[in-house]
Design a protein around this motif. Structure first.
Motif, short mmCIF file in Angstrom:
data_model
loop_
_atom_site.label_atom_id
_atom_site.label_comp_id
_atom_site.label_asym_id
_atom_site.label_seq_id
_atom_site.Cartn_x
_atom_site.Cartn_y
_atom_site.Cartn_z
N THR A 11 0.82 -1.20 0.00
CA THR A 11 0.00 0.00 0.00
C THR A 11 0.86 1.26 0.00
O THR A 11 1.81 1.37 0.77
N LEU A 12 0.50 2.21 -0.86
CA LEU A 12 1.14 3.52 -0.85
C LEU A 12 0.57 4.30 0.32
O LEU A 12 -0.64 4.54 0.40
N ILE A 13 1.42 4.70 1.23
CA ILE A 13 0.99 5.44 2.42
C ILE A 13 1.05 6.94 2.15
O ILE A 13 0.14 7.67 2.51
N ALA A 14 2.14 7.39 1.52
CA ALA A 14 2.30 8.80 1.19
C ALA A 14 3.06 8.93 -0.12
O ALA A 14 4.13 8.35 -0.27
N GLU A 75 -2.94 7.49 16.81
CA GLU A 75 -3.94 7.92 15.82
C GLU A 75 -4.65 9.17 16.28
O GLU A 75 -5.03 9.28 17.44
N ALA A 76 -4.83 10.10 15.35
CA ALA A 76 -5.57 11.34 15.59
C ALA A 76 -5.08 12.07 16.85
O ALA A 76 -5.87 12.48 17.68
N GLY A 98 -6.33 10.02 10.18
CA GLY A 98 -7.17 9.09 9.45
C GLY A 98 -6.41 8.23 8.46
O GLY A 98 -6.91 7.21 7.98
N ARG A 99 -5.16 8.61 8.15
CA ARG A 99 -4.40 7.87 7.14
C ARG A 99 -4.02 6.47 7.64
O ARG A 99 -4.00 5.52 6.85
N VAL A 100 -3.76 6.31 8.93
CA VAL A 100 -3.43 4.99 9.47
C VAL A 100 -4.61 4.04 9.26
O VAL A 100 -4.44 2.92 8.78
N ARG A 101 -5.79 4.50 9.56
CA ARG A 101 -6.99 3.68 9.39
C ARG A 101 -7.24 3.38 7.90
O ARG A 101 -7.53 2.25 7.53
N GLU A 102 -7.10 4.41 7.05
CA GLU A 102 -7.33 4.24 5.61
C GLU A 102 -6.40 3.20 4.99
O GLU A 102 -6.81 2.43 4.13
N THR A 103 -5.15 3.21 5.41
CA THR A 103 -4.16 2.31 4.81
C THR A 103 -3.95 1.03 5.60
O THR A 103 -3.17 0.18 5.21
N ARG A 104 -4.66 0.92 6.73
CA ARG A 104 -4.61 -0.28 7.57
C ARG A 104 -3.21 -0.64 8.06
O ARG A 104 -2.84 -1.81 8.14
N ILE A 105 -2.45 0.38 8.38
CA ILE A 105 -1.12 0.17 8.94
C ILE A 105 -1.28 -0.36 10.36
O ILE A 105 -2.14 0.11 11.11
N ALA A 106 -0.45 -1.31 10.73
CA ALA A 106 -0.51 -1.89 12.06
C ALA A 106 0.90 -2.03 12.62
O ALA A 106 1.88 -2.09 11.87
#
Length: 130
Positions: A11-14, A75-76, A98-106
């Motif tokens: 996944t592209l994060i940024a 987050e946030a 919100g980007r962590v949630r969108e990209t499902r980074i864990a």
């Protein structure tokens, strides 16, 4: 220009990562800026913790070890707060909230910075709107 990808998911994060590696760049971070665009990130190195003083918007924060593995996440993180102190972290990536949630980074995901030759509209290196 740098982009940031999740090596585990692809996944592209940024699509654009700005670097903050000097004392003053690390101290300033995204203070006094408008809300960052969705595809932007700020990589702060060395760093184990962040603050959001003088910021007007929340951010997501990824704490990375020396290998680029996510060892902590905030987050946030709201304005005028201190983030976590993550002893294993060697650098931090700040992202729009919100980007962590969108990209499902864990935690445990391995991230990778990649050079890209892509330059598009709004990619002026002097652009203050990060």
């Amino acid at each position: 220009m740098l982009e940031l990808r999740d090596r585990d998911t692809g996944t592209l994060i940024a699509g654009r990562v700005d670097e903050a590696s000097t004392f003053f760049a690390r101290l300033r971070g995204w203070m006094f800026t408008a809300s960052p665009k969705a595809d932007r990130a700020l990589h702060i190195t060395p760093c184990r913790s962040v603050h959001t003083f003088f910021m007007k918007y929340p951010i997501d924060v990824l704490y990375l070890d020396a290998a680029g593995t996510v060892v902590g996440i905030d987050e946030a993180l709201r304005p005028n707060r201190l983030g976590s102190v993550v002893k294993q972290a060697r650098s931090v990536v700040e992202l729009p909230a919100g980007r962590v949630r969108e990209t499902r980074i864990a935690q445990g995901h391995r991230l990778e910075f990649q050079f890209t030759a892509h330059r598009g509209e709004g990619d002026d290196p002097h652009d203050e709107q990060i």
